[in-house]
Write a protein that holds these residues in place. Structure first.
Motif, PDB file in Angstrom:
ATOM      1  N   LYS A  21       0.848  -1.191   0.000  1.00  0.00           N
ATOM      2  CA  LYS A  21       0.000   0.000   0.000  1.00  0.00           C
ATOM      3  C   LYS A  21       0.884   1.241   0.000  1.00  0.00           C
ATOM      4  O   LYS A  21       1.657   1.454   0.936  1.00  0.00           O
ATOM      5  CB  LYS A  21      -0.909   0.007   1.235  1.00  0.00           C
ATOM      6  CG  LYS A  21      -1.958   1.115   1.227  1.00  0.00           C
ATOM      7  CD  LYS A  21      -2.766   1.140   2.534  1.00  0.00           C
ATOM      8  CE  LYS A  21      -3.644  -0.069   2.665  1.00  0.00           C
ATOM      9  NZ  LYS A  21      -4.513   0.014   3.884  1.00  0.00           N
ATOM     10  N   THR A  41      -3.090   8.239   3.629  1.00  0.00           N
ATOM     11  CA  THR A  41      -3.048   6.988   2.877  1.00  0.00           C
ATOM     12  C   THR A  41      -4.453   6.456   2.605  1.00  0.00           C
ATOM     13  O   THR A  41      -5.299   6.429   3.495  1.00  0.00           O
ATOM     14  CB  THR A  41      -2.247   5.934   3.660  1.00  0.00           C
ATOM     15  OG1 THR A  41      -0.916   6.422   3.872  1.00  0.00           O
ATOM     16  CG2 THR A  41      -2.202   4.612   2.917  1.00  0.00           C
ATOM     17  N   ASN A  43      -5.948   3.126   0.218  1.00  0.00           N
ATOM     18  CA  ASN A  43      -5.582   2.005  -0.651  1.00  0.00           C
ATOM     19  C   ASN A  43      -5.964   2.265  -2.109  1.00  0.00           C
ATOM     20  O   ASN A  43      -7.128   2.489  -2.429  1.00  0.00           O
ATOM     21  CB  ASN A  43      -6.287   0.732  -0.163  1.00  0.00           C
ATOM     22  CG  ASN A  43      -5.771  -0.522  -0.848  1.00  0.00           C
ATOM     23  OD1 ASN A  43      -4.589  -0.640  -1.123  1.00  0.00           O
ATOM     24  ND2 ASN A  43      -6.661  -1.455  -1.132  1.00  0.00           N
ATOM     25  N   GLN A 298      -3.099   1.631   8.143  1.00  0.00           N
ATOM     26  CA  GLN A 298      -2.618   2.389   6.988  1.00  0.00           C
ATOM     27  C   GLN A 298      -1.103   2.466   7.068  1.00  0.00           C
ATOM     28  O   GLN A 298      -0.428   1.474   6.846  1.00  0.00           O
ATOM     29  CB  GLN A 298      -3.275   3.774   6.980  1.00  0.00           C
ATOM     30  CG  GLN A 298      -4.787   3.736   7.099  1.00  0.00           C
ATOM     31  CD  GLN A 298      -5.487   3.303   5.808  1.00  0.00           C
ATOM     32  OE1 GLN A 298      -4.877   2.779   4.891  1.00  0.00           O
ATOM     33  NE2 GLN A 298      -6.790   3.509   5.748  1.00  0.00           N
ATOM     34  N   TRP A 372      -0.891  -1.978  -3.877  1.00  0.00           N
ATOM     35  CA  TRP A 372      -2.194  -1.852  -3.253  1.00  0.00           C
ATOM     36  C   TRP A 372      -2.638  -3.235  -2.801  1.00  0.00           C
ATOM     37  O   TRP A 372      -2.016  -4.247  -3.147  1.00  0.00           O
ATOM     38  CB  TRP A 372      -3.227  -1.222  -4.203  1.00  0.00           C
ATOM     39  CG  TRP A 372      -3.621  -2.095  -5.358  1.00  0.00           C
ATOM     40  CD1 TRP A 372      -2.811  -2.548  -6.350  1.00  0.00           C
ATOM     41  CD2 TRP A 372      -4.924  -2.632  -5.624  1.00  0.00           C
ATOM     42  NE1 TRP A 372      -3.526  -3.328  -7.240  1.00  0.00           N
ATOM     43  CE2 TRP A 372      -4.827  -3.400  -6.816  1.00  0.00           C
ATOM     44  CE3 TRP A 372      -6.160  -2.529  -5.000  1.00  0.00           C
ATOM     45  CZ2 TRP A 372      -5.912  -4.068  -7.376  1.00  0.00           C
ATOM     46  CZ3 TRP A 372      -7.243  -3.191  -5.562  1.00  0.00           C
ATOM     47  CH2 TRP A 372      -7.121  -3.945  -6.731  1.00  0.00           C
TER      48      TRP A 372
END
Length: 386
Positions: A21, A41, A43, A298, A372
């Motif tokens: 990610k 952040t 995704n 995250q 991702w």
């Protein structure tokens, strides 16, 4: 500072290419030289949120970073369009950096500005530890390793790439994985089952009934979040407590969920809300006799934000830790790194967030389009770049 009013003069962005990610960080600069950092952040949308930060920053340039309520209104209400999680991530990144500046300007850690210390320490649960093959044997061995680190709670998604319904063999495999983890950790540690918004109401309830014998502390996000009525139905009929909330990006969505008094473990996402709204939502949950377990999967600034929020929240339940199970270099992204000790942590006691971005380490890990987490693709739990 001589009592002068601080002014925001610029906002910079940085993307760090974690393989599973891309992380987006911001730095807010002021005319007095005090800088704050935040995270946005999301995704699959690192470049998109980065563009939104630069597109909307003109709304807050010249403002006092202490005016976080007005900054939040300008970045959410005044834009008028509903940008969802992208807009929420933009707001939160900038607003978090403003809280960091406030803490530095006052010489106080953020949790002191949010109400002060409510707990001696924060109990953590491990997430992301089960990277590898989707087999009961792998989950068993990895769970043993997590327990050896001192964690008293572990979260995992045993469902593979399931969506809405599953065949009988896949159903059995998921329950076998849950059984293996319970066997690995023993009766005195909590296991938390992650649903990732996967199922229909009926499939979710079938799983809830089947897993109940293993006594999970919660079944997280068993159905998609858009139909709150579906989440409420599962919560009322499930023998396992339901937890949810990480997908919502405004107070109104939490108000709609809470009015049903069916879900009492709320996993708000500070990175979609900002710290000010997050603290208010914690109070809303408190008023409904619920507890909070913020989403903290995250990047590393997100985890620090949640630590400050959790420490200042009386109805805190558990703190999510993904950081220890990321890439080894992550511990160098923030200085100093926040560390879990025997399953518990403390928020930093230095002013503001208490950490700074290590820009030298940031520069070593550029953005990659394949970074991702494809949660509905076979093998996603291996967390390899795609």
């Amino acid at each position: 500072m001589g009592g002068t009013r601080l002014k925001i003069v610029d906002i910079e962005t940085y993307i760090v290419g974690n393989p599973w990610k891309n992380w987006l960080f911001v730095k807010v600069r002021t005319d007095e030289g005090i800088e704050g950092i935040g995270e946005g952040t999301l995704n699959g949308f690192a470049k998109t949120v980065e563009a939104a930060v630069h597109e909307l920053k003109h709304l807050v340039i010249g403002m006092d970073p202490f005016d976080v309520e007005t900054i939040g209104l300008r970045l959410f209400r005044d834009v008028y369009s509903d940008g969802g999680q992208i807009q929420g991530s933009t707001l939160a990144a900038i607003e978090t950096a403003c809280w960091d500046i406030m803490g530095k300007a006052t010489g106080k850690p953020i949790y002191k500005l949010l109400g002060g210390r409510c707990h001696d320490k924060l109990r953590c649960y491990a997430n992301g530890w089960y990277r590898g093959a989707r087999t009961p044997e792998n989950f068993y061995e990895k769970a043993k390793q997590v327990v050896a680190k001192g964690y008293t709670a572990l979260k995992f998604d045993p469902f593979g790439a399931a969506w809405r319904t599953v065949d009988r063999s896949d159903f059995t495999l998921a329950i076998d994985i849950i059984a293996a983890v319970r066997d690995a950790v023993g009766p005195d540690r909590d296991i938390l089952i992650e649903g990732h918004n996967r199922f229909t109401v009926h499939t979710a309830l079938q799983f809830a009934d089947a897993m109940a014998v293993y006594k999970p502390a919660w079944f997280e996000a068993p159905v998609p979040p858009q139909h709150i009525s579906s989440m409420v139905e599962v919560a009322r009929r499930s023998p396992v407590p339901v937890a949810c909330g990480e997908d919502y990006y405004c107070r109104e969505q939490f108000a709609e969920l809470l009015k049903h008094d069916a879900v009492h473990i709320i996993q708000l996402e500070p990175q979609f809300l900002g710290i000010s709204a997050s603290k208010q939502i914690c109070g809303m949950v408190h008023a409904h006799n619920g507890v909070i377990a913020p989403h903290s999967a995250q990047g590393p600034i997100c985890s620090v934000v949640c630590a400050h929020l959790n420490m200042a929240t009386p109805n805190f339940y558990m703190h999510e830790i993904f950081d220890e199970f990321n890439e080894p270099w992550e511990e160098h992204i923030l200085q100093p790194a926040m560390r879990v000790e025997n399953g518990y942590l403390q928020p930093p006691d230095r002013p503001g967030l208490g950490v700074e971005l290590n820009l030298e380490e940031v520069s070593k890990h550029p953005y990659q389009a394949g970074n991702w987490l494809p949660l509905f693709k076979q093998g996603w739990e291996k967390r390899e770049s795609n």
